[in-house]
Design an enzyme around this catalytic site. Structure first.
Site, PDB file in Angstrom:
ATOM      1  N   ARG A   1      -2.516  -2.193  -3.350  1.00 13.12           N
ATOM      2  CA  ARG A   1      -3.776  -1.517  -3.046  1.00 13.12           C
ATOM      3  C   ARG A   1      -3.797  -0.193  -3.818  1.00 13.12           C
ATOM      4  O   ARG A   1      -2.882   0.618  -3.712  1.00 13.12           O
ATOM      5  CB  ARG A   1      -3.862  -1.240  -1.550  1.00 13.12           C
ATOM      6  CG  ARG A   1      -5.156  -0.544  -1.194  1.00 13.12           C
ATOM      7  CD  ARG A   1      -4.910   0.585  -0.263  1.00 13.12           C
ATOM      8  NE  ARG A   1      -6.146   1.306  -0.012  1.00 13.12           N
ATOM      9  CZ  ARG A   1      -6.211   2.426   0.677  1.00 13.12           C
ATOM     10  NH1 ARG A   1      -5.113   2.955   1.179  1.00 13.12           N
ATOM     11  NH2 ARG A   1      -7.340   3.031   0.839  1.00 13.12           N
TER      12      ARG A   1
ATOM     13  N   ASN B   1       0.883  -1.165   0.000  1.00 16.56           N
ATOM     14  CA  ASN B   1       0.000   0.000   0.000  1.00 16.56           C
ATOM     15  C   ASN B   1       0.919   1.213   0.000  1.00 16.56           C
ATOM     16  O   ASN B   1       1.442   1.597   1.044  1.00 16.56           O
ATOM     17  CB  ASN B   1      -0.889  -0.037   1.243  1.00 16.56           C
ATOM     18  CG  ASN B   1      -1.857   1.119   1.290  1.00 16.56           C
ATOM     19  OD1 ASN B   1      -1.826   2.005   0.424  1.00 16.56           O
ATOM     20  ND2 ASN B   1      -2.714   1.141   2.293  1.00 16.56           N
TER      21      ASN B   1
ATOM     22  N   GLU C   1      -8.063  -6.093   4.897  1.00 14.60           N
ATOM     23  CA  GLU C   1      -7.935  -5.740   3.480  1.00 14.60           C
ATOM     24  C   GLU C   1      -6.714  -6.413   2.849  1.00 14.60           C
ATOM     25  O   GLU C   1      -6.752  -6.823   1.693  1.00 14.60           O
ATOM     26  CB  GLU C   1      -7.862  -4.212   3.341  1.00 14.60           C
ATOM     27  CG  GLU C   1      -9.216  -3.566   3.603  1.00 14.60           C
ATOM     28  CD  GLU C   1      -9.130  -2.124   4.072  1.00 14.60           C
ATOM     29  OE1 GLU C   1      -8.730  -1.918   5.246  1.00 14.60           O
ATOM     30  OE2 GLU C   1      -9.455  -1.222   3.303  1.00 14.60           O
TER      31      GLU C   1
ATOM     32  N   CYS D   1     -11.456   8.520  18.285  1.00 12.17           N
ATOM     33  CA  CYS D   1     -12.699   8.170  18.964  1.00 12.17           C
ATOM     34  C   CYS D   1     -12.456   7.741  20.411  1.00 12.17           C
ATOM     35  O   CYS D   1     -13.185   8.143  21.328  1.00 12.17           O
ATOM     36  CB  CYS D   1     -13.368   7.055  18.172  1.00 12.17           C
ATOM     37  SG  CYS D   1     -14.850   6.436  18.905  1.00 12.17           S
TER      38      CYS D   1
ATOM     39  N   LYS E   1       3.533   0.907   2.956  1.00 10.14           N
ATOM     40  CA  LYS E   1       3.142  -0.087   3.945  1.00 10.14           C
ATOM     41  C   LYS E   1       3.177  -1.440   3.248  1.00 10.14           C
ATOM     42  O   LYS E   1       2.753  -1.537   2.086  1.00 10.14           O
ATOM     43  CB  LYS E   1       1.700   0.241   4.363  1.00 10.14           C
ATOM     44  CG  LYS E   1       1.314  -0.189   5.735  1.00 10.14           C
ATOM     45  CD  LYS E   1      -0.054   0.414   6.052  1.00 10.14           C
ATOM     46  CE  LYS E   1      -0.824  -0.508   6.965  1.00 10.14           C
ATOM     47  NZ  LYS E   1      -2.197  -0.123   7.128  1.00 10.14           N
TER      48      LYS E   1
ATOM     49  N   HIS F   1     -13.430   2.099   0.294  1.00  7.87           N
ATOM     50  CA  HIS F   1     -13.421   0.997   1.271  1.00  7.87           C
ATOM     51  C   HIS F   1     -13.951  -0.303   0.669  1.00  7.87           C
ATOM     52  O   HIS F   1     -14.388  -1.202   1.392  1.00  7.87           O
ATOM     53  CB  HIS F   1     -14.272   1.320   2.533  1.00  7.87           C
ATOM     54  CG  HIS F   1     -13.702   2.401   3.393  1.00  7.87           C
ATOM     55  ND1 HIS F   1     -14.468   3.390   3.979  1.00  7.87           N
ATOM     56  CD2 HIS F   1     -12.425   2.660   3.785  1.00  7.87           C
ATOM     57  CE1 HIS F   1     -13.692   4.196   4.682  1.00  7.87           C
ATOM     58  NE2 HIS F   1     -12.441   3.785   4.568  1.00  7.87           N
TER      59      HIS F   1
ATOM     60  N   ARG G   1     -12.763  14.649   8.820  1.00  6.35           N
ATOM     61  CA  ARG G   1     -13.551  15.090   7.650  1.00  6.35           C
ATOM     62  C   ARG G   1     -14.995  15.350   8.062  1.00  6.35           C
ATOM     63  O   ARG G   1     -15.560  14.603   8.864  1.00  6.35           O
ATOM     64  CB  ARG G   1     -13.554  14.013   6.561  1.00  6.35           C
ATOM     65  CG  ARG G   1     -12.229  13.793   5.914  1.00  6.35           C
ATOM     66  CD  ARG G   1     -12.375  12.835   4.717  1.00  6.35           C
ATOM     67  NE  ARG G   1     -11.112  12.190   4.438  1.00  6.35           N
ATOM     68  CZ  ARG G   1     -10.949  10.888   4.276  1.00  6.35           C
ATOM     69  NH1 ARG G   1     -11.987  10.067   4.335  1.00  6.35           N
ATOM     70  NH2 ARG G   1      -9.767  10.386   4.033  1.00  6.35           N
TER      71      ARG G   1
END
Ligand code: ADP
Length: 397
Positions: free
Chosen positions: A87, A9, A381, A280, A16, A176, A237
């Site tokens: 990816r 990725n 993923e 979060c 990555k 996604h 965002r």
């Protein structure tokens, strides 16, 4: 040694990677090269539960790839690499599924750069350096957008002049997709119902967040659009806003379009609402300690998400299951509880003990037996990319 897939990725300044066995999803080596192109570029490896790294002498993408090969050699894993899977964020309308990379595919990914100028050029750097480093191996591109290419036109068109779609590719693409493909397949194993007969809404809640309606294994609508800015409240965002805000902010704050775009992408969402953090977990702790803006940020996050989940039932006419995934979806029992609480009218009823214990890598059902099932599934993923790559490279998976 089992044939393994090197999953890459690659961004404009980071790379990555994970060496993945497509048969069982195990990852004997993974890591991250950062600050590529800068003087202090470095690489970190994870192997056998241990993390170590070093500065990169050659801080280019090719230099990072060489460091990965050296590490594979050192660990005796180099001969296991049988193919490379990349990816890719944006495949536009051209790439509707994963594909073996050749020069024509590279051109196509380059053409999609206008839709993802921050991502696709970095992916191309990764492809080029992997092709140099592994000239004999098949390379496969797996696109975040591909899964949503099954959206019907009424779901993907904006109510804008038609020429914008035809001449400028302005439409909703969604993202996604690789995660949705993974979790929707995993969900049917838990539900014991064939994928073809299942109507589910999946919510991928990480720093970026989106939701998708998956009917019979095909995406029929999703919350992200031309870019990943549309839809849910995210880490930094805004998600949906009144497009009139652009003009209003431009004159109120004397910003150009790039300035407003940055504000909506980097200073909004949970971060902007709370004035504290995009994270979060941190906000949950702050809210528990009486931080009112953190509480409000989480409340708005849940409210928007529940509204979207309900809206995504419309294209399917029913809902057989709701799936939570991504860092927040897999770990925040509080967010899941609040969202399911708002969706009682659709037939959801929380099983609180099951919800509280389904965190940190656990998966399973978090609603009562009489409820429509809501599931927590840990997305992977890299595993999906490895499986696609093995299949297209003709390796027995
Ligand atoms: P990315 O989109 O960058 O891959 P992740 O899927 O890792 O991000 O999700 C990151 C988000 O998951 C952060 O907001 C983080 O706070 C949240 N998260 C991780 N663990 C917990 C937890 N235990 N409780 C609440 N939120 C969590």
């Amino acid at each position: 040694m089992n044939p393994s897939i090197l999953v890459i990725n690659c961004g404009s300044s980071s790379l990555k990677f994970a060496l993945t066995d497509p048969r069982d999803g195990s990852t004997p080596l993974s890591g991250l090269a950062e600050k590529l192109g800068l003087a202090d570029a470095s690489i970190t490896f994870r192997h056998d539960g241990e993390k170590n790294g070093h500065p990169l002498q050659d801080g280019t993408h090719s230099g990072a790839m060489k460091a990965i090969i050296d590490k594979l050699d050192e660990l005796g894993l180099a001969d296991a690499v049988a193919a490379v899977g990349h990816r890719i964020v944006h495949g536009g309308e051209r790439f509707k599924e994963s594909i073996l990379i050749d020069e024509d595919v590279i051109l196509g990914i380059g053409e999609c750069s206008r839709l993802a100028p921050l991502h696709n050029p970095g992916h191309l750097l990764g492809i080029r350096s992997a092709m140099e480093s592994f000239p004999a191996l098949p390379q496969v591109a797996v696109f975040d957008t591909a899964f949503h290419q099954t959206l019907p036109e009424r779901a993907y068109r904006y109510a804008l002049p038609a020429s914008l779609y035809h001449d400028h590719a302005v439409r909703r693409y969604g993202f996604h997709g690789t995660s949705y493909r993974f979790v929707s397949t995993a969900a049917v194993d838990m539900l014991g119902k064939p994928l073809e007969e299942t109507a589910m809404v999946c919510a991928h809640l990480g720093n970026g967040a989106s939701a998708a309606a998956v009917l019979g294994g095909r995406s029929v609508d999703t919350s992200m659009g031309l870019t990943p800015l549309e839809g849910l409240v995210m880490g930094s965002r805004s998600g949906d806003i009144d497009p009139g805000l652009f003009n209003y902010l431009a004159s109120a704050l004397d910003l150009d379009t790039q300035g407003v775009t940055d504000l909506l992408n980097r200073q909004s969402g949970l971060l902007g609402l709370s004035g504290l953090s995009n994270d979060c977990r941190e906000l949950e702790i702050a809210a528990a300690n009486g931080h009112e803006a953190a509480r409000l940020a989480l409340d708005i996050f849940c409210y928007r998400l529940a509204k979207y989940i309900a809206a995504l039932v419309v294209p399917m006419g029913r809902i057989d299951a709701l799936v939570f995934t991504g860092g927040i979806g897999e770990n925040s029992a509080a967010i899941r509880a609040q969202v399911i609480g708002l969706l009682g009218f659709l037939g959801f009823e929380l099983d609180s003990p099951a919800n509280e214990r389904t965190i940190r890598g656990k998966a399973g059902r978090i609603t009562t037996q009489r409820s429509v099932p809501a599931l927590v599934i840990n997305t992977n993923e890299e595993d999906m990319i490895a499986r696609d790559t093995a299949r297209l490279a003709g390796l027995a998976a």
